[in-house]
Design a protein around this motif. Structure first.
Motif, mmCIF file in Angstrom:
data_model
loop_
_atom_site.group_PDB
_atom_site.id
_atom_site.type_symbol
_atom_site.label_atom_id
_atom_site.label_comp_id
_atom_site.label_asym_id
_atom_site.label_seq_id
_atom_site.Cartn_x
_atom_site.Cartn_y
_atom_site.Cartn_z
ATOM 1 N N LYS A 182 -32.901 -26.755 33.205
ATOM 2 C CA LYS A 182 -31.740 -27.337 32.537
ATOM 3 C C LYS A 182 -30.505 -26.469 32.753
ATOM 4 O O LYS A 182 -29.384 -26.976 32.837
ATOM 5 C CB LYS A 182 -32.018 -27.484 31.037
ATOM 6 N N ASP A 183 -30.701 -25.167 32.846
ATOM 7 C CA ASP A 183 -29.588 -24.228 33.017
ATOM 8 C C ASP A 183 -29.274 -23.938 34.486
ATOM 9 O O ASP A 183 -28.354 -23.175 34.772
ATOM 10 C CB ASP A 183 -29.923 -22.906 32.325
ATOM 11 N N THR A 184 -30.031 -24.525 35.383
ATOM 12 C CA THR A 184 -29.894 -24.171 36.802
ATOM 13 C C THR A 184 -28.696 -24.825 37.470
ATOM 14 O O THR A 184 -28.034 -24.222 38.318
ATOM 15 C CB THR A 184 -31.185 -24.569 37.559
ATOM 16 N N TRP A 185 -28.374 -26.045 37.078
ATOM 17 C CA TRP A 185 -27.397 -26.846 37.835
ATOM 18 C C TRP A 185 -25.969 -26.506 37.444
ATOM 19 O O TRP A 185 -25.570 -26.601 36.285
ATOM 20 C CB TRP A 185 -27.691 -28.327 37.632
ATOM 21 N N PHE A 186 -25.186 -26.134 38.460
ATOM 22 C CA PHE A 186 -23.826 -25.653 38.251
ATOM 23 C C PHE A 186 -22.878 -26.479 39.117
ATOM 24 O O PHE A 186 -23.086 -26.625 40.316
ATOM 25 C CB PHE A 186 -23.734 -24.175 38.637
ATOM 26 N N GLU A 187 -21.851 -27.030 38.513
ATOM 27 C CA GLU A 187 -20.897 -27.880 39.241
ATOM 28 C C GLU A 187 -19.523 -27.226 39.309
ATOM 29 O O GLU A 187 -19.130 -26.473 38.421
ATOM 30 C CB GLU A 187 -20.776 -29.245 38.585
ATOM 31 N N ILE A 188 -18.809 -27.543 40.369
ATOM 32 C CA ILE A 188 -17.454 -27.030 40.562
ATOM 33 C C ILE A 188 -16.567 -28.214 40.938
ATOM 34 O O ILE A 188 -16.824 -28.909 41.929
ATOM 35 C CB ILE A 188 -17.406 -25.965 41.670
ATOM 36 N N THR A 189 -15.537 -28.454 40.154
ATOM 37 C CA THR A 189 -14.563 -29.505 40.443
ATOM 38 C C THR A 189 -13.177 -28.866 40.479
ATOM 39 O O THR A 189 -13.013 -27.701 40.091
ATOM 40 C CB THR A 189 -14.593 -30.616 39.375
ATOM 41 N N PRO A 190 -12.161 -29.588 40.908
ATOM 42 C CA PRO A 190 -10.817 -28.999 40.917
ATOM 43 C C PRO A 190 -10.319 -28.606 39.529
ATOM 44 O O PRO A 190 -9.388 -27.797 39.412
ATOM 45 C CB PRO A 190 -9.957 -30.119 41.509
ATOM 46 N N ASP A 191 -10.918 -29.164 38.472
ATOM 47 C CA ASP A 191 -10.414 -28.941 37.127
ATOM 48 C C ASP A 191 -11.276 -27.999 36.295
ATOM 49 O O ASP A 191 -10.752 -27.209 35.506
ATOM 50 C CB ASP A 191 -10.290 -30.284 36.401
ATOM 51 N N GLU A 192 -12.581 -28.073 36.466
ATOM 52 C CA GLU A 192 -13.475 -27.328 35.594
ATOM 53 C C GLU A 192 -14.779 -27.049 36.325
ATOM 54 O O GLU A 192 -15.182 -27.817 37.202
ATOM 55 C CB GLU A 192 -13.751 -28.172 34.338
ATOM 56 N N CYS A 193 -15.420 -25.958 35.986
ATOM 57 C CA CYS A 193 -16.723 -25.670 36.567
ATOM 58 C C CYS A 193 -17.646 -25.128 35.478
ATOM 59 O O CYS A 193 -17.194 -24.579 34.467
ATOM 60 C CB CYS A 193 -16.615 -24.688 37.729
ATOM 61 N N GLY A 194 -18.942 -25.325 35.698
ATOM 62 C CA GLY A 194 -19.878 -24.840 34.708
ATOM 63 C C GLY A 194 -21.236 -25.486 34.831
ATOM 64 O O GLY A 194 -21.548 -26.159 35.822
ATOM 65 N N TYR A 195 -22.050 -25.301 33.794
ATOM 66 C CA TYR A 195 -23.433 -25.756 33.791
ATOM 67 C C TYR A 195 -23.497 -27.230 33.381
ATOM 68 O O TYR A 195 -23.264 -27.573 32.217
ATOM 69 C CB TYR A 195 -24.263 -24.875 32.861
#
Length: 448
Positions: free
Chosen positions: A194-207
């Motif tokens: 559940k804690d593994t997936w990390f996203e990065i967008t132009p506005d916000e990044c995180g789990y």
């Protein structure tokens, strides 16, 4: 809990809701999607479907295949019905290139030709690579990721991209919303999925699934107890592309000597010997967050790596409940075991209790079709699975094409690029009517 906006980017946000910028873009793009579908005689009133494209990794193969797919979607007037574009590994090399152009989806042919020209005739000199590497050596968190991005990756994509992802803010109002994905290395090793997936967008990044985010402009800076304590430069697109590359070996060739050459070499050797990848300051350090595993909260730094080292597709971030995705178009650019990715996603979704359709398929076969649909779960999005090489576009030569376009090889020739663009485009062209039919059924399901 803090609301992420341009005034409060110095703070961490704990929560599952979408950030304000993404919510606004999705709301605005509904009209574009609706108009696109009307051009295909599909009426959807207010029940506009949320359609996402997820692009698998695979080095330059994935980069070029995604470019060919997006180009054909544009030609078939399908691109405007896409709300989200998610990628990992090599597919993000393509995303990084197209999103440099404001409103790229409105000028897809020009954007494609510019990228092809760069891949065919561009060049990054050893001197340019060394200067970039020497600059990166000065970072507190210098790692093998920096080395790999400068040498193999820049040599394949034929550029050193110093742009940062937040430069895309406000430039993609007419394009699908981009989501780049990586995984937390320590969480993966500890099976904290559940804690593994990390996203990065132009506005916000995180789990993605945990619900812990920070303004992307601050990603890489030091945080403590939810507030920024020390600012560091935002990571650039070259580094971001390497976080999602398929590196398995390091090939470095220096043809010259500069004054600090041996210092740089010594630093590189140290990091390679430690096999230190993707080290970044942890914005959750010393925070209190009930849904985040304590091992993350106690760590000053985290290591992020290619999503393909777990599941070679950005499904899990796209499946984030708050995105309410109705239809996923999965462009599978993997080679080797067929259906491996979608099988893994189905299993992972079951473990994480995320709605996902049951996946049934014929297995690994030379008679691979170009269009599979999984839709037997009314609470889950419909999933369309499209293998890159199949019986329709390869005419019984699937293995030959897979062997020609391997993940670990140097930059493709001009003919290889042209042929791969054609194969990827054929998958979209040949399945257009099937795709529109599935979209229409999704709309009917929403209305009912």
């Amino acid at each position: 809990t803090f609301l992420p906006n341009r005034q409060t980017c110095h703070y961490v946000r704990i929560g599952h809701s979408l950030n304000e910028a993404e919510s606004q873009l999705v709301a605005n793009r509904r009209a574009t999607v609706q108009q696109c579908l009307q051009q295909h005689n599909i009426t959807c009133s207010d029940e506009v479907p949320i359609i996402a494209v997820v692009a698998a990794g695979g080095g330059e193969r994935a980069m070029i295949a995604l470019l060919g797919s997006l180009s054909q979607m544009s030609e078939e007037e399908l691109l405007d019905c896409i709300m989200y574009l998610g990628g990992d590994s090599g597919s993000t090399w393509c995303m990084a290139s197209v999103y440099k152009e404001p409103d790229w989806s409105k000028q897809m042919e020009t954007v494609k030709q510019n990228i092809i020209k760069r891949l065919n005739y561009g060049n990054v000199t050893c001197s340019e690579q060394y200067k970039k590497l020497a600059k990166m050596c000065g970072k507190d968190n210098f790692s093998v990721t920096d080395i790999w991005s400068v040498f193999p990756v820049s040599g394949i994509v034929k550029e050193i991209d110093d742009h940062v992802i937040t430069e895309q803010r406000g430039q993609y109002t007419n394009d699908p919303y981009p989501i780049y994905t990586v995984i937390d290395k320590q969480c993966k090793h500890n099976t904290l999925y559940k804690d593994t997936w990390f996203e990065i967008t132009p506005d916000e990044c995180g789990y993605s699934l945990t619900g812990a985010f920070v303004d992307t402009k601050c990603f890489g800076s030091r945080f403590e107890k939810g507030a920024k304590t020390e600012e560091h430069p935002e990571i650039d697109m070259l580094y971001l592309q390497e976080l999602k590359s398929d590196g398995s070996a390091l090939i470095v060739c220096f043809n010259f000597i500069l004054s600090d050459f041996w210092k740089v070499i010594a630093k590189c050797i140290e990091k390679v010997s430690q096999w230190d990848w993707g080290t970044t300051y942890n914005f959750l350090y010393k925070m209190k967050a009930d849904d985040v595993h304590t091992s993350i909260l106690k760590s000053k730094t985290r290591q992020y790596e290619d999503t393909g080292l777990l599941i070679n597709s950005p499904y899990l971030s796209i499946l984030r409940k708050e995105r309410n995705v109705d239809l996923i178009i999965s462009l599978d650019f993997n080679s080797g075991v067929q259906f491996e990715t979608v099988d893994q996603v189905a299993q992972m979704s079951k473990v994480l209790q995320i709605p996902f359709p049951t996946v049934e398929h014929p297995g690994n076969t030379e008679e691979l079709e170009d269009f599979y649909v999984f839709k037997n779960n009314p609470n889950a999005p419909v999933v369309i699975h499209m293998p890159l090489f199949n019986a329709m576009n390869c005419k019984g030569e699937v293995k030959m094409w897979e062997n020609k376009y391997t993940t670990f090889q140097l930059a493709y020739s001009e003919d290889m690029i042209s042929n791969l663009l054609e194969k990827a485009g054929l998958n979209i062209k040949n399945t257009k009517e099937k795709l529109l039919k599935e979209i229409e059924e999704v709309i009917q399901r929403k209305e009912n």
